[in-house]
Design an enzyme around this catalytic site. Structure first.
Site, PDB file in Angstrom:
ATOM      1  N   ASP A  30      54.841  23.354  37.489  1.00 27.13           N
ATOM      2  CA  ASP A  30      54.892  23.153  37.913  1.00 27.13           C
ATOM      3  C   ASP A  30      55.516  24.777  38.260  1.00 27.13           C
ATOM      4  O   ASP A  30      56.678  24.813  37.866  1.00 27.13           O
ATOM      5  CB  ASP A  30      55.823  22.261  39.510  1.00 27.13           C
ATOM      6  CG  ASP A  30      56.309  22.745  40.339  1.00 27.13           C
ATOM      7  OD1 ASP A  30      56.152  23.364  41.021  1.00 27.13           O
ATOM      8  OD2 ASP A  30      57.175  21.530  41.112  1.00 27.13           O
ATOM      9  N   GLU A  34      69.305  44.495  19.078  1.00 32.59           N
ATOM     10  CA  GLU A  34      68.384  43.741  18.066  1.00 32.59           C
ATOM     11  C   GLU A  34      67.272  43.559  17.413  1.00 32.59           C
ATOM     12  O   GLU A  34      67.239  42.164  17.063  1.00 32.59           O
ATOM     13  CB  GLU A  34      69.094  42.562  18.425  1.00 32.59           C
ATOM     14  CG  GLU A  34      67.996  41.777  19.386  1.00 32.59           C
ATOM     15  CD  GLU A  34      68.774  39.755  20.139  1.00 32.59           C
ATOM     16  OE1 GLU A  34      69.025  39.328  19.502  1.00 32.59           O
ATOM     17  OE2 GLU A  34      69.353  39.806  21.227  1.00 32.59           O
ATOM     18  N   CYS A  56      72.709  39.849  22.231  1.00 32.18           N
ATOM     19  CA  CYS A  56      72.907  40.244  23.587  1.00 32.18           C
ATOM     20  C   CYS A  56      74.104  41.256  23.474  1.00 32.18           C
ATOM     21  O   CYS A  56      74.064  41.999  24.717  1.00 32.18           O
ATOM     22  CB  CYS A  56      72.403  39.110  24.359  1.00 32.18           C
ATOM     23  SG  CYS A  56      71.152  39.029  23.962  1.00 32.18           S
ATOM     24  N   THR A 101      61.610  33.012  29.636  1.00 38.92           N
ATOM     25  CA  THR A 101      62.689  34.108  29.339  1.00 38.92           C
ATOM     26  C   THR A 101      62.482  35.116  28.556  1.00 38.92           C
ATOM     27  O   THR A 101      63.491  35.588  28.248  1.00 38.92           O
ATOM     28  CB  THR A 101      63.806  32.998  28.853  1.00 38.92           C
ATOM     29  OG1 THR A 101      63.731  33.050  28.008  1.00 38.92           O
ATOM     30  CG2 THR A 101      63.624  31.968  29.713  1.00 38.92           C
ATOM     31  N   SER A 138      71.817  26.532  23.512  1.00 40.17           N
ATOM     32  CA  SER A 138      71.997  27.774  23.559  1.00 40.17           C
ATOM     33  C   SER A 138      72.963  28.092  25.380  1.00 40.17           C
ATOM     34  O   SER A 138      74.245  29.165  25.137  1.00 40.17           O
ATOM     35  CB  SER A 138      71.829  29.129  23.756  1.00 40.17           C
ATOM     36  OG  SER A 138      70.262  28.665  24.735  1.00 40.17           O
ATOM     37  N   HIS A 178      75.190  38.800  31.284  1.00 43.74           N
ATOM     38  CA  HIS A 178      74.100  38.682  30.732  1.00 43.74           C
ATOM     39  C   HIS A 178      73.474  37.648  31.306  1.00 43.74           C
ATOM     40  O   HIS A 178      73.817  36.271  31.750  1.00 43.74           O
ATOM     41  CB  HIS A 178      74.419  38.237  28.936  1.00 43.74           C
ATOM     42  CG  HIS A 178      73.608  38.026  29.233  1.00 43.74           C
ATOM     43  ND1 HIS A 178      72.520  39.236  28.659  1.00 43.74           N
ATOM     44  CD2 HIS A 178      73.390  36.889  27.691  1.00 43.74           C
ATOM     45  CE1 HIS A 178      71.773  38.270  27.438  1.00 43.74           C
ATOM     46  NE2 HIS A 178      71.745  36.384  27.716  1.00 43.74           N
ATOM     47  N   LYS A 210      74.791  28.855  36.974  1.00 44.18           N
ATOM     48  CA  LYS A 210      75.771  28.007  36.350  1.00 44.18           C
ATOM     49  C   LYS A 210      76.726  29.066  35.890  1.00 44.18           C
ATOM     50  O   LYS A 210      77.388  27.842  36.343  1.00 44.18           O
ATOM     51  CB  LYS A 210      74.517  27.745  34.702  1.00 44.18           C
ATOM     52  CG  LYS A 210      73.192  26.783  34.825  1.00 44.18           C
ATOM     53  CD  LYS A 210      73.272  25.961  34.382  1.00 44.18           C
ATOM     54  CE  LYS A 210      71.594  25.681  34.374  1.00 44.18           C
ATOM     55  NZ  LYS A 210      71.626  24.623  33.481  1.00 44.18           N
ATOM     56  N   ASN A 230      64.431  39.117  29.880  1.00 45.88           N
ATOM     57  CA  ASN A 230      65.583  39.349  28.985  1.00 45.88           C
ATOM     58  C   ASN A 230      65.197  40.510  28.603  1.00 45.88           C
ATOM     59  O   ASN A 230      63.945  40.637  28.481  1.00 45.88           O
ATOM     60  CB  ASN A 230      66.076  37.721  28.589  1.00 45.88           C
ATOM     61  CG  ASN A 230      66.616  37.706  27.381  1.00 45.88           C
ATOM     62  OD1 ASN A 230      67.394  39.327  28.413  1.00 45.88           O
ATOM     63  ND2 ASN A 230      67.546  36.945  26.781  1.00 45.88           N
ATOM     64  N   SER A 251      73.918  36.341  21.454  1.00 51.46           N
ATOM     65  CA  SER A 251      73.982  34.775  20.718  1.00 51.46           C
ATOM     66  C   SER A 251      74.608  34.031  18.982  1.00 51.46           C
ATOM     67  O   SER A 251      74.459  35.364  18.191  1.00 51.46           O
ATOM     68  CB  SER A 251      72.696  33.614  20.493  1.00 51.46           C
ATOM     69  OG  SER A 251      72.711  33.498  21.761  1.00 51.46           O
TER      70      SER A 251
HETATM   71  P1  HMG Z   1      63.021  24.425  29.908  1.00 54.70           P
HETATM   72  O1  HMG Z   1      63.344  23.040  28.372  1.00 54.70           O
HETATM   73  O2  HMG Z   1      62.050  24.662  29.208  1.00 54.70           O
HETATM   74  O3  HMG Z   1      63.859  23.838  30.709  1.00 54.70           O
HETATM   75  O4  HMG Z   1      64.070  25.517  28.703  1.00 54.70           O
HETATM   76  P2  HMG Z   1      64.349  21.874  32.243  1.00 54.70           P
HETATM   77  O5  HMG Z   1      63.673  21.182  31.743  1.00 54.70           O
HETATM   78  O6  HMG Z   1      66.097  23.274  30.896  1.00 54.70           O
HETATM   79  O7  HMG Z   1      64.499  23.013  32.893  1.00 54.70           O
HETATM   80  C1  HMG Z   1      65.505  24.558  33.666  1.00 54.70           C
HETATM   81  C2  HMG Z   1      65.320  24.171  34.568  1.00 54.70           C
HETATM   82  O8  HMG Z   1      64.081  23.733  35.868  1.00 54.70           O
HETATM   83  C3  HMG Z   1      66.977  22.857  34.945  1.00 54.70           C
HETATM   84  O9  HMG Z   1      67.272  23.506  35.541  1.00 54.70           O
HETATM   85  C4  HMG Z   1      65.408  21.998  35.554  1.00 54.70           C
HETATM   86  O10 HMG Z   1      66.031  21.174  36.229  1.00 54.70           O
HETATM   87  C5  HMG Z   1      64.918  22.709  37.036  1.00 54.70           C
HETATM   88  P3  HMG Z   1      68.698  23.267  35.291  1.00 54.70           P
HETATM   89  O11 HMG Z   1      69.188  21.542  35.294  1.00 54.70           O
HETATM   90  O12 HMG Z   1      69.305  23.397  34.426  1.00 54.70           O
HETATM   91  O13 HMG Z   1      69.495  23.629  36.556  1.00 54.70           O
HETATM   92  N1  HMG Z   1      63.422  22.136  37.150  1.00 54.70           N
HETATM   93  C6  HMG Z   1      62.738  22.268  38.103  1.00 54.70           C
HETATM   94  N2  HMG Z   1      63.574  23.317  39.127  1.00 54.70           N
HETATM   95  C7  HMG Z   1      62.328  23.351  40.159  1.00 54.70           C
HETATM   96  N3  HMG Z   1      61.610  22.596  40.463  1.00 54.70           N
HETATM   97  C8  HMG Z   1      61.167  21.952  39.441  1.00 54.70           C
HETATM   98  C9  HMG Z   1      61.717  22.070  38.342  1.00 54.70           C
HETATM   99  N4  HMG Z   1      61.211  21.954  37.071  1.00 54.70           N
HETATM  100  C10 HMG Z   1      62.358  22.194  36.190  1.00 54.70           C
HETATM  101  N5  HMG Z   1      59.600  21.478  39.674  1.00 54.70           N
HETATM  102  C11 HMG Z   1      65.170  27.256  28.472  1.00 54.70           C
HETATM  103  C12 HMG Z   1      64.371  25.868  28.942  1.00 54.70           C
HETATM  104  C13 HMG Z   1      66.087  28.074  29.204  1.00 54.70           C
HETATM  105  C14 HMG Z   1      65.910  26.079  27.941  1.00 54.70           C
HETATM  106  C15 HMG Z   1      64.177  27.631  27.462  1.00 54.70           C
HETATM  107  O14 HMG Z   1      63.530  28.537  28.597  1.00 54.70           O
HETATM  108  C16 HMG Z   1      64.457  28.471  26.380  1.00 54.70           C
HETATM  109  O15 HMG Z   1      64.384  28.177  25.467  1.00 54.70           O
HETATM  110  N6  HMG Z   1      65.012  29.539  26.596  1.00 54.70           N
HETATM  111  C17 HMG Z   1      65.686  31.171  25.551  1.00 54.70           C
HETATM  112  C18 HMG Z   1      66.962  30.222  25.310  1.00 54.70           C
HETATM  113  C19 HMG Z   1      67.874  31.407  26.436  1.00 54.70           C
HETATM  114  O16 HMG Z   1      67.813  31.954  26.900  1.00 54.70           O
HETATM  115  N7  HMG Z   1      69.206  30.752  26.181  1.00 54.70           N
HETATM  116  C20 HMG Z   1      69.910  31.072  27.470  1.00 54.70           C
HETATM  117  C21 HMG Z   1      71.597  31.530  26.833  1.00 54.70           C
HETATM  118  S1  HMG Z   1      71.619  31.710  25.241  1.00 54.70           S
HETATM  119  C22 HMG Z   1      71.001  34.015  25.512  1.00 54.70           C
HETATM  120  O17 HMG Z   1      72.009  34.229  26.985  1.00 54.70           O
HETATM  121  C23 HMG Z   1      71.393  34.985  24.309  1.00 54.70           C
HETATM  122  C24 HMG Z   1      69.733  35.470  24.193  1.00 54.70           C
HETATM  123  O18 HMG Z   1      69.626  36.375  25.375  1.00 54.70           O
HETATM  124  C25 HMG Z   1      69.813  35.854  22.972  1.00 54.70           C
HETATM  125  C26 HMG Z   1      70.700  36.950  22.105  1.00 54.70           C
HETATM  126  O19 HMG Z   1      71.963  36.729  22.474  1.00 54.70           O
HETATM  127  O20 HMG Z   1      70.393  37.725  21.362  1.00 54.70           O
HETATM  128  C27 HMG Z   1      68.923  34.065  24.559  1.00 54.70           C
END
Ligand code: HMG
Length: 393
Positions: A29, A79, A111, A152, A201, A233, A242, A273, A306
């Site tokens: 969606d 990185e 990051c 992302t 994460s 970030h 959040k 990102n 991270s």
């Molecule tokens: P996911 O499992 O596909 O998504 O992965 P989800 O099921 O958790 O859904 C995401 C959100 O969409 C949820 O909202 C759902 O409710 C909503 P939340 O509960 O979180 O508020 N949702 C909807 N909303 C509206 N209409 C809909 C609908 N369906 C669902 N129909 C995840 C998401 C971010 C985990 C994934 O994309 C991922 O693994 N990303 C990479 C990791 C990441 O970015 N982590 C962030 C923190 S770590 C960090 O910032 C460091 C980093 O930059 C690296 C570094 O330091 O080098 C990553």
């Protein structure tokens, strides 16, 4: 004496995909990507751009000949390094014609790298008031096609000149940091894509934000009331929201902070990102798009890498900050991008420099950016300043 960000420049790839197209292609969606994750578009990096060329394209925009002569330190946060030994900063120094009497080196901590660079630069300028330090943050975020992290991804570079009497943001010199050995996201040496425990994460990110924010408040005796805005970030824009919501509930200025936060996500929602540059693109986004901020307003900055390292620090907007100029530069860059279909993106995503050895030549005429990567010959990367080539022709 005040020290801080005197100039700031941004660059990203000339190509992007639309998140609705990606959602449709992945049978998701679109509102999950647009609202749940908070991303509208994502930069796609062509084979002719890497972290060095993107950094050079970002920095060339802001540096004068006098800056190049006066810079005595070049710090490259990334990185997505281009070599296991040689610092990307050395290539950058050469491409930009920065004085050879400068220190040039690379910093890695996911990051967080560029924030370590900014803090080091501030200390350096306090000790050597006439010096100027170039700090760049440049990365390509890759998780793989058809993965949960795909939405992302992104990439780009932010370049900052740190000096005394800065024209953009004077930094307070107070910060709180926290580090711990956490396996939330990492990239083993044999991989181009990150390994990530996505939901873990996001929990760690919020935990580190709360720890560093509370420590900062304890150290400085400041509260949310002292802040006009906070930037984060932003691996995806919902992440910062959040974190902000985890502390603003009882604050008198909660609505104002949430309102300003919206401005700080505008560009990140268009780019995705960019790892260590994401916090600084968010700062650009806030400063360029908010029409309610004033000189002396205090901004909080939360940096997270991270693995993991977090830092919260702060600064105040300079009297001489020119909002219209910054906005013009970034809007023009984003407006001139070319949209890719999902099959075109998938092809481009898989077409970069291979991890294996061999001679590689890319078609640089397809990329109108000033600095491009021509390929790899005899195990050496070949960078081109197209402006210089034109002058020599
Ligand atoms: P996911 O499992 O596909 O998504 O992965 P989800 O099921 O958790 O859904 C995401 C959100 O969409 C949820 O909202 C759902 O409710 C909503 P939340 O509960 O979180 O508020 N949702 C909807 N909303 C509206 N209409 C809909 C609908 N369906 C669902 N129909 C995840 C998401 C971010 C985990 C994934 O994309 C991922 O693994 N990303 C990479 C990791 C990441 O970015 N982590 C962030 C923190 S770590 C960090 O910032 C460091 C980093 O930059 C690296 C570094 O330091 O080098 C990553």
């Amino acid at each position: 004496m005040t020290v801080g960000i005197d100039k700031i420049g941004f660059f990203t790839s000339p190509y992007y995909i639309d998140m609705t197209d990606l959602a449709n292609a992945r049978n998701v969606d679109p509102n999950k990507y647009l609202i749940g994750i908070g991303q509208r578009r994502q930069s796609v990096i062509p084979q002719t751009q890497d972290t060095v060329t993107m950094a050079a394209n970002a920095a060339a925009e802001i540096l004068t000949a006098a800056d190049r002569a006066q810079i005595d330190m070049v710090i490259f946060g990334t990185e997505t390094g281009v070599d296991n030994s040689k610092a990307a900063a050395i290539y950058l120094q050469d491409l930009l014609g920065i004085s050879k009497r400068a220190r040039a080196f690379e910093i890695k901590q996911a990051c967080y790298g560029a924030t370590a660079g900014v803090q080091m630069a501030i200390d350096h300028v306090f000790l050597h008031p006439n010096s100027k330090v170039l700090v760049v943050a440049s990365d390509i975020a890759r998780y793989g096609l058809e993965t949960a992290g795909e939405v992302t991804q992104g990439g780009g570079a932010v370049a900052m000149l740190i000096t005394q009497d800065p024209h953009i943001l004077a930094l307070d010199g107070q910060s709180a940091f926290h580090s711990d050995n956490i396996m939330d996201f990492w990239r083993p040496l044999y991989r181009q894509e990150a390994v990530v425990d996505g939901h873990y994460s996001t929990d760690i990110y919020i935990d580190f934000f709360n720890k560093t924010w509370n420590q900062y408040c304890y150290q400085t005796k400041r509260t949310l009331a002292d802040f006009a805005a906070m930037v984060f970030h932003l691996p995806f824009t919902k992440m910062g929201l959040k974190a902000l919501k985890s502390v603003v509930a009882d604050a008198d200025n909660a609505n104002q902070l949430l309102h300003e936060f919206d401005f700080s996500t505008q560009y990140n929602a268009e780019v995705g990102n960019l790892y260590t540059g994401s916090l600084y693109l968010s700062l650009i986004s806030l400063l360029a798009n908010s029409d309610s901020l004033h000189p002396q307003d205090r901004i909080g900055l939360f940096s997270y890498g991270s693995g993991a390292q977090g830092e919260f620090y702060s600064g105040t907007i300079a009297e001489s900050f020119d909002r219209a100029k910054l906005k013009r530069q970034v809007d023009r860059l984003l407006e001139n991008r070319v949209k890719l279909s999902i099959p075109e993106y998938e092809k481009m995503y898989q077409s970069g420099l291979p991890l294996s050895a061999g001679e590689v030549t890319f078609d640089i005429d397809s990329d109108q950016s000033r600095f491009v990567l021509r390929g790899r010959h005899s195990d050496q990367l070949e960078y081109v300043d197209t402006k210089k080539s034109e002058q020599n022709a």
